[in-house]
Design an enzyme around this catalytic site. Structure first.
Site, PDB file in Angstrom:
ATOM      1  N   ARG A  51      55.201  30.512  33.630  1.00  0.00           N
ATOM      2  CA  ARG A  51      54.415  29.591  32.894  1.00  0.00           C
ATOM      3  C   ARG A  51      52.690  29.669  33.527  1.00  0.00           C
ATOM      4  NH1 ARG A  51      50.894  25.561  33.861  1.00  0.00           N
ATOM      5  NH2 ARG A  51      52.299  24.556  35.173  1.00  0.00           N
ATOM      6  N   ASP A  52      52.723  28.854  34.549  1.00  0.00           N
ATOM      7  CA  ASP A  52      51.533  29.007  35.241  1.00  0.00           C
ATOM      8  C   ASP A  52      51.060  30.227  35.604  1.00  0.00           C
ATOM      9  OD1 ASP A  52      49.256  27.936  36.745  1.00  0.00           O
ATOM     10  OD2 ASP A  52      50.508  26.555  37.896  1.00  0.00           O
TER      11      ASP A  52
ATOM     12  N   HIS B 284      52.340  20.200  43.094  1.00  0.00           N
ATOM     13  CA  HIS B 284      52.210  21.212  42.751  1.00  0.00           C
ATOM     14  C   HIS B 284      50.882  22.202  43.374  1.00  0.00           C
ATOM     15  CE1 HIS B 284      51.963  24.339  38.852  1.00  0.00           C
ATOM     16  NE2 HIS B 284      50.491  24.106  39.433  1.00  0.00           N
TER      17      HIS B 284
ATOM     18  N   HIS C  87      48.111  24.954  44.629  1.00  0.00           N
ATOM     19  CA  HIS C  87      47.474  26.602  44.564  1.00  0.00           C
ATOM     20  C   HIS C  87      47.115  26.707  45.979  1.00  0.00           C
ATOM     21  CE1 HIS C  87      47.537  27.221  40.084  1.00  0.00           C
ATOM     22  NE2 HIS C  87      47.925  26.088  39.870  1.00  0.00           N
TER      23      HIS C  87
ATOM     24  N   CYS D 223      44.493  28.717  35.930  1.00  0.00           N
ATOM     25  CA  CYS D 223      44.502  28.012  34.466  1.00  0.00           C
ATOM     26  C   CYS D 223      43.154  28.762  33.958  1.00  0.00           C
ATOM     27  CB  CYS D 223      44.286  26.604  35.195  1.00  0.00           C
ATOM     28  SG  CYS D 223      43.906  25.702  33.420  1.00  0.00           S
TER      29      CYS D 223
ATOM     30  N   ASN E 232      49.344  30.113  42.352  1.00  0.00           N
ATOM     31  CA  ASN E 232      50.133  28.914  43.105  1.00  0.00           C
ATOM     32  C   ASN E 232      50.486  29.562  44.625  1.00  0.00           C
ATOM     33  OD1 ASN E 232      50.876  29.002  39.947  1.00  0.00           O
ATOM     34  ND2 ASN E 232      51.305  26.979  40.782  1.00  0.00           N
TER      35      ASN E 232
HETATM   36  N1  COA Z   1      52.697  24.016  19.676  1.00  0.00           N
HETATM   37  C1  COA Z   1      52.295  24.693  18.604  1.00  0.00           C
HETATM   38  N2  COA Z   1      51.383  24.562  17.752  1.00  0.00           N
HETATM   39  C2  COA Z   1      50.557  23.323  18.023  1.00  0.00           C
HETATM   40  C3  COA Z   1      50.658  22.567  19.256  1.00  0.00           C
HETATM   41  C4  COA Z   1      51.863  23.052  20.073  1.00  0.00           C
HETATM   42  N3  COA Z   1      51.908  22.305  21.116  1.00  0.00           N
HETATM   43  N4  COA Z   1      49.797  21.583  19.116  1.00  0.00           N
HETATM   44  C5  COA Z   1      49.154  21.656  18.046  1.00  0.00           C
HETATM   45  N5  COA Z   1      49.547  22.731  17.584  1.00  0.00           N
HETATM   46  C6  COA Z   1      48.996  23.200  16.103  1.00  0.00           C
HETATM   47  C7  COA Z   1      48.546  22.096  15.129  1.00  0.00           C
HETATM   48  O1  COA Z   1      49.735  22.170  14.115  1.00  0.00           O
HETATM   49  C8  COA Z   1      47.524  22.721  14.440  1.00  0.00           C
HETATM   50  O2  COA Z   1      47.951  23.818  13.592  1.00  0.00           O
HETATM   51  P1  COA Z   1      47.197  24.132  12.126  1.00  0.00           P
HETATM   52  O3  COA Z   1      46.050  24.607  12.521  1.00  0.00           O
HETATM   53  O4  COA Z   1      48.038  24.928  11.523  1.00  0.00           O
HETATM   54  O5  COA Z   1      47.151  22.714  11.431  1.00  0.00           O
HETATM   55  C9  COA Z   1      46.578  23.505  15.434  1.00  0.00           C
HETATM   56  O6  COA Z   1      47.550  23.766  16.398  1.00  0.00           O
HETATM   57  C10 COA Z   1      45.836  22.535  15.806  1.00  0.00           C
HETATM   58  O7  COA Z   1      46.273  21.126  16.366  1.00  0.00           O
HETATM   59  P2  COA Z   1      45.508  19.987  17.176  1.00  0.00           P
HETATM   60  O8  COA Z   1      46.362  18.838  17.252  1.00  0.00           O
HETATM   61  O9  COA Z   1      44.128  19.615  16.647  1.00  0.00           O
HETATM   62  O10 COA Z   1      45.687  20.575  18.543  1.00  0.00           O
HETATM   63  P3  COA Z   1      44.008  20.962  19.276  1.00  0.00           P
HETATM   64  O11 COA Z   1      43.501  22.179  18.773  1.00  0.00           O
HETATM   65  O12 COA Z   1      43.497  19.819  19.647  1.00  0.00           O
HETATM   66  O13 COA Z   1      44.637  21.687  20.678  1.00  0.00           O
HETATM   67  C11 COA Z   1      46.059  21.305  22.615  1.00  0.00           C
HETATM   68  C12 COA Z   1      45.190  20.518  21.626  1.00  0.00           C
HETATM   69  C13 COA Z   1      46.721  20.277  23.422  1.00  0.00           C
HETATM   70  C14 COA Z   1      47.382  21.667  21.665  1.00  0.00           C
HETATM   71  C15 COA Z   1      45.513  22.627  23.066  1.00  0.00           C
HETATM   72  O14 COA Z   1      44.389  22.206  23.688  1.00  0.00           O
HETATM   73  C16 COA Z   1      46.353  23.075  24.076  1.00  0.00           C
HETATM   74  O15 COA Z   1      47.474  23.772  23.818  1.00  0.00           O
HETATM   75  N6  COA Z   1      45.991  23.010  25.490  1.00  0.00           N
HETATM   76  C17 COA Z   1      46.777  23.491  26.707  1.00  0.00           C
HETATM   77  C18 COA Z   1      45.979  24.827  27.154  1.00  0.00           C
HETATM   78  C19 COA Z   1      46.913  25.231  28.293  1.00  0.00           C
HETATM   79  O16 COA Z   1      47.622  25.872  27.975  1.00  0.00           O
HETATM   80  N7  COA Z   1      46.355  24.873  29.455  1.00  0.00           N
HETATM   81  C20 COA Z   1      46.955  25.511  30.580  1.00  0.00           C
HETATM   82  C21 COA Z   1      48.278  24.576  31.133  1.00  0.00           C
HETATM   83  S1  COA Z   1      47.874  23.324  31.947  1.00  0.00           S
HETATM   84 ZN    ZN Z   2      49.180  25.284  38.413  1.00  0.00          ZN
END
Ligand code: COA
Ligand code: ZN
Length: 317
Positions: free
Chosen positions: A14-15, A210, A212, A243, A252
């Site tokens: 994942r990370d 956790h 790094h 990230c 990590n």
């Molecule tokens: N899995 C799949 N699809 C998702 C989802 C999830 N966990 N969360 C939201 N979606 C979809 C929604 O259904 C929506 O789809 P649509 O456009 O077809 O309607 C779209 O994504 C936007 O949804 P929204 O609730 O507005 O999310 P957002 O755009 O505000 O994004 C997060 C919020 C949290 C989902 C996003 O910022 C994210 O994934 N961040 C993590 C990034 C990451 O991986 N960081 C490193 C790890 S720490």
């Molecule tokens: Zn990390």
């Protein structure tokens, strides 16, 4: 009596993969997971339930989870940044959900597009949803606090904020708290101070670490956390990691070196060190252009090294 003194969790899938533009084929991810489980790794964070549009690496989350769940004795984790991610994890049957929010307001806004209080509310919704499930379908819920020891946008993070959010997630229903040094800002003194405060704040919950290794203090930070009583550590094979929303973050701490450190201190992890090092071959083949880190991988075990479990067995005879 447990045969494990310290729990280690592999987060490389994942990370380690979330920042890479190279898609690692599902079959290779499963080969890696199977080989590491066979080496004795009991917990692996196998994927992230984020929108595949945002992180295409995890478009195969369902297949990876399904393959990992077929491995006997393995605890399968997935990251969930929101309710939708948690629902996907529950549907697939993961054993643990790793929820992440950042203690740094700026990082939380960049990473999950939420104010911190909104993330706490998201966490509460997840915990409430999990409580409606029958016990056998209910994953354990980790309350992860990213950038808890420093942030590349904000600099130092107030320990009071870490305590406050740890308490909020515990109150909402976390089964464990995970304190993360997402960008490798920590040093042993800060680790001691922050972990002591968090552990005093949520004495009923296990608190994991956790780290790094951005500035080379990763394993020193592990020993500081051990001094505080921490017995759960994340790490990634060959030190992959980072990230995309945290500039300057590197890998990590290296899983092989973590396991060697713990083993050398007489703390059993259940992992066979030589078998673990051999898993690097799979990663090296899959990611020929990605540097692999780690002292044990480079130098091997010291000649005549006797693993902790064998030393313990010899003592008890
Ligand atoms: N899995 C799949 N699809 C998702 C989802 C999830 N966990 N969360 C939201 N979606 C979809 C929604 O259904 C929506 O789809 P649509 O456009 O077809 O309607 C779209 O994504 C936007 O949804 P929204 O609730 O507005 O999310 P957002 O755009 O505000 O994004 C997060 C919020 C949290 C989902 C996003 O910022 C994210 O994934 N961040 C993590 C990034 C990451 O991986 N960081 C490193 C790890 S720490
Ligand atoms: Zn990390």
């Amino acid at each position: 009596m447990s045969d494990i003194d310290v729990h280690v969790c592999e987060v490389g899938l994942r990370d380690g993969l979330q920042m890479l533009s190279t898609f690692v084929p599902t079959a290779t991810k499963l080969e890696w997971i199977r080989a590491e489980a066979a080496a004795g790794m009991r917990e692996i964070e196998v994927t992230s339930f984020v929108p595949p549009k945002l992180v295409p690496q995890f478009v195969d989350a369902a297949d990876v989870v399904q393959g990992a769940l077929a491995i006997a004795g393995l605890t399968v984790l997935g990251l969930a940044p929101n309710l939708k991610g948690a629902e996907r994890g529950v549907e697939l049957g993961v054993h643990k959900l790793n929820f992440v929010m950042s203690v740094s307001r700026t990082h939380n806004l960049k990473n999950v597009r939420r104010e911190r209080e909104e993330s706490v509310a998201d966490f509460r919704r997840i915990a409430d949803m999990l409580r409606t499930l029958p016990a056998e379908r209910r994953p354990r819920l980790i309350g992860g606090l990213s950038t808890a020891l420093g942030c590349s946008y904000e600099g130092p993070i107030a320990p009071d904020d870490v305590r406050r959010y740890a308490a909020a997630l515990a109150e909402a229903g976390a089964d464990e708290i995970l304190v993360a040094d997402t960008v490798g800002y920590a040093d042993p003194n800060t680790v001691r101070s922050v972990f002591r405060q968090v552990m005093a704040e949520v004495p009923e919950l296990p608190v994991g670490a956790h780290f790094h290794d951005t500035r080379g203090l990763g394993l020193a930070n592990v020993t500081a956390a051990l001094d505080c009583g921490v017995r759960r550590f994340d790490a990634s094979l060959a030190g992959l990691g980072g990230c995309q929303f945290a500039p300057g973050a590197t890998g990590n701490i290296v899983m092989e070196d973590l396991c060697f450190l713990l083993d050398s201190m007489g703390l059993r992890t259940g992992v066979n060190l030589e078998a673990l090092v051999a898993v690097r071959e799979i990663v090296a083949r899959a990611l020929p252009d990605t540097p692999l880190y780690g002292g044990l991988g480079r130098a091997g075990l010291p000649r005549g090294y006797v693993p902790a479990a064998q030393r313990a067995a010899a003592h008890s005879c």
